[in-house]
Design a protein around this motif. Sequence first.
Motif, PDB file in Angstrom:
ATOM      1  N   SER A  26      -9.626   0.146   8.255  1.00  0.00           N
ATOM      2  CA  SER A  26      -8.248   0.603   8.458  1.00  0.00           C
ATOM      3  C   SER A  26      -7.268  -0.142   7.552  1.00  0.00           C
ATOM      4  O   SER A  26      -6.295   0.447   7.068  1.00  0.00           O
ATOM      5  N   ASP A  29      -7.646   1.436   4.163  1.00  0.00           N
ATOM      6  CA  ASP A  29      -7.053   2.778   4.173  1.00  0.00           C
ATOM      7  C   ASP A  29      -5.532   2.712   4.134  1.00  0.00           C
ATOM      8  O   ASP A  29      -4.883   3.452   3.389  1.00  0.00           O
ATOM      9  N   LEU A  30      -4.956   1.818   4.931  1.00  0.00           N
ATOM     10  CA  LEU A  30      -3.504   1.665   4.945  1.00  0.00           C
ATOM     11  C   LEU A  30      -2.993   1.148   3.607  1.00  0.00           C
ATOM     12  O   LEU A  30      -2.000   1.644   3.071  1.00  0.00           O
ATOM     13  N   THR A  33      -3.038   3.935   1.155  1.00  0.00           N
ATOM     14  CA  THR A  33      -1.962   4.879   1.460  1.00  0.00           C
ATOM     15  C   THR A  33      -0.640   4.369   0.913  1.00  0.00           C
ATOM     16  O   THR A  33       0.155   5.132   0.347  1.00  0.00           O
ATOM     17  N   GLU A  36      -0.924   4.462  -3.114  1.00  0.00           N
ATOM     18  CA  GLU A  36      -0.999   5.805  -3.693  1.00  0.00           C
ATOM     19  C   GLU A  36       0.054   6.761  -3.139  1.00  0.00           C
ATOM     20  O   GLU A  36       0.171   7.888  -3.619  1.00  0.00           O
ATOM     21  N   GLY A  37       0.795   6.324  -2.161  1.00  0.00           N
ATOM     22  CA  GLY A  37       1.751   7.203  -1.493  1.00  0.00           C
ATOM     23  C   GLY A  37       2.891   7.656  -2.380  1.00  0.00           C
ATOM     24  O   GLY A  37       3.190   7.069  -3.424  1.00  0.00           O
ATOM     25  N   GLU A  38       3.535   8.680  -1.922  1.00  0.00           N
ATOM     26  CA  GLU A  38       4.636   9.297  -2.648  1.00  0.00           C
ATOM     27  C   GLU A  38       5.798   8.326  -2.870  1.00  0.00           C
ATOM     28  O   GLU A  38       6.457   8.359  -3.887  1.00  0.00           O
ATOM     29  N   SER A  40       5.509   4.992  -2.985  1.00  0.00           N
ATOM     30  CA  SER A  40       4.937   3.673  -3.266  1.00  0.00           C
ATOM     31  C   SER A  40       5.853   2.813  -4.129  1.00  0.00           C
ATOM     32  O   SER A  40       5.917   1.599  -3.947  1.00  0.00           O
ATOM     33  N   THR A  56      -0.186  -5.602   5.548  1.00  0.00           N
ATOM     34  CA  THR A  56      -1.147  -4.570   5.943  1.00  0.00           C
ATOM     35  C   THR A  56      -2.135  -5.115   6.961  1.00  0.00           C
ATOM     36  O   THR A  56      -2.370  -4.506   8.010  1.00  0.00           O
TER      37      THR A  56
END
Length: 92
Positions: A26, A29-30, A33, A36-38, A40, A56
Amino acid sequence: MVLRSAAAVLQYLVSELSLSERAKQSSWDLFMTIVEGELSYRLLFQRHLFTVIACTIYSVARLFDEDRSFSQIIGCLQRDYPSYGDAWFRSI
């Protein structure tokens, strides 16, 4: 290269803090995220990679009721990366 370094630091912290396999996955994954997030660029702007990783791991540990303090996480980083100095770690 940066993701490889992040993976190594995250792996080290998770094993040093004895977090569960579920928390380890997790956390990764976090972290991915966030990276790679919009949005970021907003989350990562003027932040060190260690700050993002520490936050995190702390968040995931809290989510899964694993008793780890932010001080413990920073302490692990300080032991493995002493060249940054105490003042730098206090700024996190």
